[in-house]
Design an enzyme around this catalytic site. Structure first.
Site, PDB file in Angstrom:
ATOM      1  N   CYS A 161       0.806  -1.223   0.000  1.00  8.64           N
ATOM      2  CA  CYS A 161       0.000   0.000   0.000  1.00  8.64           C
ATOM      3  C   CYS A 161       0.836   1.269   0.000  1.00  8.64           C
ATOM      4  O   CYS A 161       0.306   2.354  -0.190  1.00  8.64           O
ATOM      5  CB  CYS A 161      -0.942   0.001   1.203  1.00  8.64           C
ATOM      6  SG  CYS A 161      -0.061   0.040   2.766  1.00  8.64           S
ATOM      7  N   ASP A 183       2.520   2.539   2.644  1.00  6.19           N
ATOM      8  CA  ASP A 183       2.600   3.190   3.950  1.00  6.19           C
ATOM      9  C   ASP A 183       3.963   2.920   4.572  1.00  6.19           C
ATOM     10  O   ASP A 183       4.454   1.796   4.549  1.00  6.19           O
ATOM     11  CB  ASP A 183       1.515   2.664   4.896  1.00  6.19           C
ATOM     12  CG  ASP A 183       0.112   3.029   4.459  1.00  6.19           C
ATOM     13  OD1 ASP A 183      -0.040   4.023   3.730  1.00  6.19           O
ATOM     14  OD2 ASP A 183      -0.834   2.323   4.837  1.00  6.19           O
ATOM     15  N   CYS A 214      -1.857   6.656   4.483  1.00  2.00           N
ATOM     16  CA  CYS A 214      -3.268   7.040   4.537  1.00  2.00           C
ATOM     17  C   CYS A 214      -3.654   7.505   5.946  1.00  2.00           C
ATOM     18  O   CYS A 214      -2.875   7.407   6.890  1.00  2.00           O
ATOM     19  CB  CYS A 214      -4.141   5.860   4.109  1.00  2.00           C
ATOM     20  SG  CYS A 214      -4.032   4.442   5.219  1.00  2.00           S
ATOM     21  N   CYS A 237      -2.717  -1.208   8.582  1.00  2.00           N
ATOM     22  CA  CYS A 237      -2.227  -0.002   9.252  1.00  2.00           C
ATOM     23  C   CYS A 237      -1.966  -0.267  10.733  1.00  2.00           C
ATOM     24  O   CYS A 237      -0.951   0.153  11.279  1.00  2.00           O
ATOM     25  CB  CYS A 237      -3.225   1.135   9.089  1.00  2.00           C
ATOM     26  SG  CYS A 237      -3.496   1.623   7.378  1.00  2.00           S
TER      27      CYS A 237
END
Length: 173
Positions: A66, A68, A93, A136
């Site tokens: 992603c 991150d 994000c 996350c």
């Protein structure tokens, strides 16, 4: 079903073009829990410490899928073993930023042994993260563990250096 949804979407587009002829339509509510929004809008403990400080542990983790990347740092009181402060910098994000912010809040004032028991599921549950954003909270857990591991490695290295210096002085005497 798809046709109906597309007609509604087109209807919203037409309504936005011709403001005078129709009243404003309300769009659906937000998809994230208010805690995610709160920690994203007002993140706690943003920043960094000097990584060469022996009382600071740095965890740098990322999720290539992603994009991150999360850096979490802890400052430890060497006498008590308690985390006295924590900072983070996150590229990613809103869920990643919120997870980092929550992680720094949760580790403050706790012992090293205690913070490594923080699980991603606890962070995800607290923030009510949707399943697609669970990575996350996993990054936050990994960053905490990496920061503790880095701190312990620094401490071991400094203790080994002090032991070697003491042994060297003893052989010279």
């Amino acid at each position: 079903m798809l046709r109906l949804a597309s007609k509604r979407f087109v209807g919203l587009l037409q309504a936005s073009r011709d403001v005078t002829s129709r009243p404003a339509q309300v769009l659906p509510g937000r998809l994230y829990h208010e805690r995610v929004i709160e920690h994203y809008d007002k993140p706690r403990n943003v920043g960094s410490f000097d990584k060469s400080d022996p009382g600071v542990g740095t965890g740098l983790v990322g999720a290539p899928a992603c994009g991150d990347v999360m850096k979490l740092q802890i400052k430890v009181d060497e006498e008590t073993g308690k985390i006295v402060d924590a900072r983070f910098k996150t590229f990613g994000c809103g869920s990643a930023i919120a997870s980092s912010s929550v992680a720094t809040e949760w580790v403050k004032g706790k012992q090293l042994e205690e913070v490594v028991t923080i699980k991603n599921t606890e962070i995800a549950k607290y923030l009510s993260l949707p399943p697609v954003k669970l990575h996350c909270s996993m990054l936050a857990e990994d960053a905490i563990k990496a920061a503790v591991k880095d701190y312990e490695a620094k401490r071991t290295k400094s203790n080994d250096g002090a032991t070697a210096a003491t042994a060297e002085k003893a052989t010279k005497a």
